[in-house]
Enzyme design. Structure first.
Site: not given
Length: 488
Positions: A77, A158, A182
């Site tokens: 990420k 997210s 998330s």
């Protein structure tokens, strides 16, 4: 044999048996990344670095020096700092930032022999539930409704880029972060497994901060066993992180023995929210029945302060964000607009670099921390947070884990809730309590809705007891027999 059809565990076995090479595996995934680039799952692709690491992995395997993840292609990420590789947090304000250091979690994965394919897209600074606030364009879910509408759907947020990449087989696993859901919400939307471990299990060092007391690194993979393997590799004490716990890391995968006889599964009555879709209710009951059939005992529990979790979260998280994001001032790194006066440079750099959602949360956070409001909002929220944590402590006196839905719906169309931030925030209704309490939670795919979209069940555990999550998650996975795939 199609390499992309193999699980992480199967790929690892074949690599170590020299049936396939890391170069072959890496080339397969790089090719898929190119084919599915339209999903916008990656912000930065690192094919040259990946091939270099794959060659090294093949050499290590040949010399009998293979690590636990030797030659396994993963995605990171873009909130984790990666040495000499651009790290943006999906924000224009960090659009040109290249860290001179590696985050602890990504370093642990690399030390275990993993291959990094690239940096995945996310909501800007991890603020969002749909991966539509990214400064580099929204991520598109690899899933489609079965009604022929062909609408682009959100992968959740997210960590939507990581979830979409795993679901579309653009990597064998990925890192994520979870501040209020998330990891678990996008895992549910994308039909994969996602775990947020106990706060302090994985180091936060080198992870771009959103809300420091809530942020926790975690893992996405296609199935429960692969997730367990990756979490073990990325966990552990880190002296560079003052919130990292000096607690031994168990063999999470070994805990998956399928035996939950006599285990007590708590069902919190407060999670039966108003207007919850019937299919979510039905799936939850199905999960209860599966665990009961496996020999577990079902007990009703109460988490009375659940109704205060969302407002508490949306005071504490923006407050911490406003403090953490004060460092992006155009002076030391990141975007700088040229102005004659220093104050003007601060203002215009932040105005140009931050997106609307980040600005909204900074303003909310600054307000609740301001003189005259600090006691009324921030201190009060911290007091309620303690009550929410106590609810879980009391509930776990009666049970071993809790079972709840992961999300209040399946994935929705991109843009569907954009005009209503409050409605968007409600996506986190089943997930934020865990972050406030610092507890581990995992989403496991368990069924499809009427439109053929995945739905997940959430398992909530006691602090430092991820082993039980994996044990129960494995039982649900086997009972559900979830084999639907987003990719072709």
């Amino acid at each position: 044999m199609n390499i992309a059809d193999l699980t992480l565990e199967e790929t690892s076995t074949k690599l170590k048996n020299k049936e396939i090479s890391s170069i072959e595996v890496t080339e397969e995934y790089l090719g898929r990344m190119e084919t599915y680039r339209g999903l916008n799952a990656y912000i930065t692709e690192t094919p040259e670095l990946a091939m270099e690491q794959a060659k090294k992995a093949d050499t290590n395997i040949a010399n009998g020096k293979a690590g636990k993840l030797e030659g396994i292609p993963l995605a990171i990420k873009d909130l984790f700092c990666t040495k000499n590789v651009k790290t943006t947090a999906a924000s224009k304000i960090l659009g040109n930032f290249i860290p001179p250091y590696e985050s602890t979690v990504s370093q642990k994965l690399l030390d275990a022999g993993a291959v990094m394919l690239g940096k995945t897209n996310l909501d800007e600074f991890a603020m969002g539930s749909a991966n539509t606030t990214s400064g580099f364009g929204n991520v598109i879910s690899p899933w489609k409704k079965n009604d022929g509408s062909n609408q682009d759907l959100t992968p959740g947020g997210s960590s939507g880029g990581s979830a979409a990449a795993v679901a579309a087989k653009l990597c064998l696993g990925a890192t994520g972060t979870d501040t209020g859901g998330s990891i678990r919400q996008p895992a549910s939307f994308c039909g994969i497994v996602g775990i947020k471990p106990t706060y302090g299990r994985c180091s936060r060092w080198g992870v771009v901060a959103f809300a420091s007391s809530l942020d926790q690194a975690g893992i996405f993979a296609e199935n429960v066993k692969d997730t367990a393997i990756l979490l073990e590799a990325s966990s552990g004490f880190d002296p560079k992180d003052s919130t990292s716990a000096d607690i031994p890391v168990p063999d999470f995968a070994a805990a998956m023995n399928g035996d939950i006889r006599g285990m007590k599964i708590g069902i919190p009555k407060e999670y039966r929210v108003d207007n919850m879709p019937e299919e979510i209710e039905k799936l939850w009951q199905q999960g209860i029945d599966w665990l009961k059939s496996a020999g577990a005992e079902i007990v009703d529990v109460s988490l009375p302060h659940t109704k205060y979790a969302l407002p508490t979260y949306y005071i504490i998280a923006p407050a911490e964000a406003s403090s953490n994001l004060a460092r992006y001032d155009g002076v030391r790194y990141g975007l700088r607009t040229e102005q004659d006066a220093l104050l003007d440079m601060y203002e215009t750099s932040r105005a140009a670099g931050f997106g609307d959602e980040v600005k909204r949360r900074i303003m909310v956070g600054t307000y609740v921390l301001s003189a005259g409001y600090y006691d009324a909002y921030y201190i009060k929220a911290q007091q309620v947070r303690r009550l929410i944590r106590q609810d879980f402590i009391d509930a776990f006196k009666k049970c071993d884990v809790l079972l709840t839905p992961a999300t209040p719906s399946a994935a929705f169309a991109i843009g569907e809730n954009e005009d209503d931030p409050i409605k968007m925030y409600l996506n986190d209704v089943f997930t934020v309590s865990l972050n406030l309490a610092g507890l581990p939670g995992m989403s496991v795919p368990a069924g499809l809705d009427a439109n053929g979209l995945p739905l997940g069940l959430q398992i909530i555990g006691k602090a430092w007891d991820e082993e039980t999550l994996f044990k129960v998650g494995g039982v649900i996975e086997q009972a559900a027999g979830f084999t639907s795939k987003a990719y072709k």
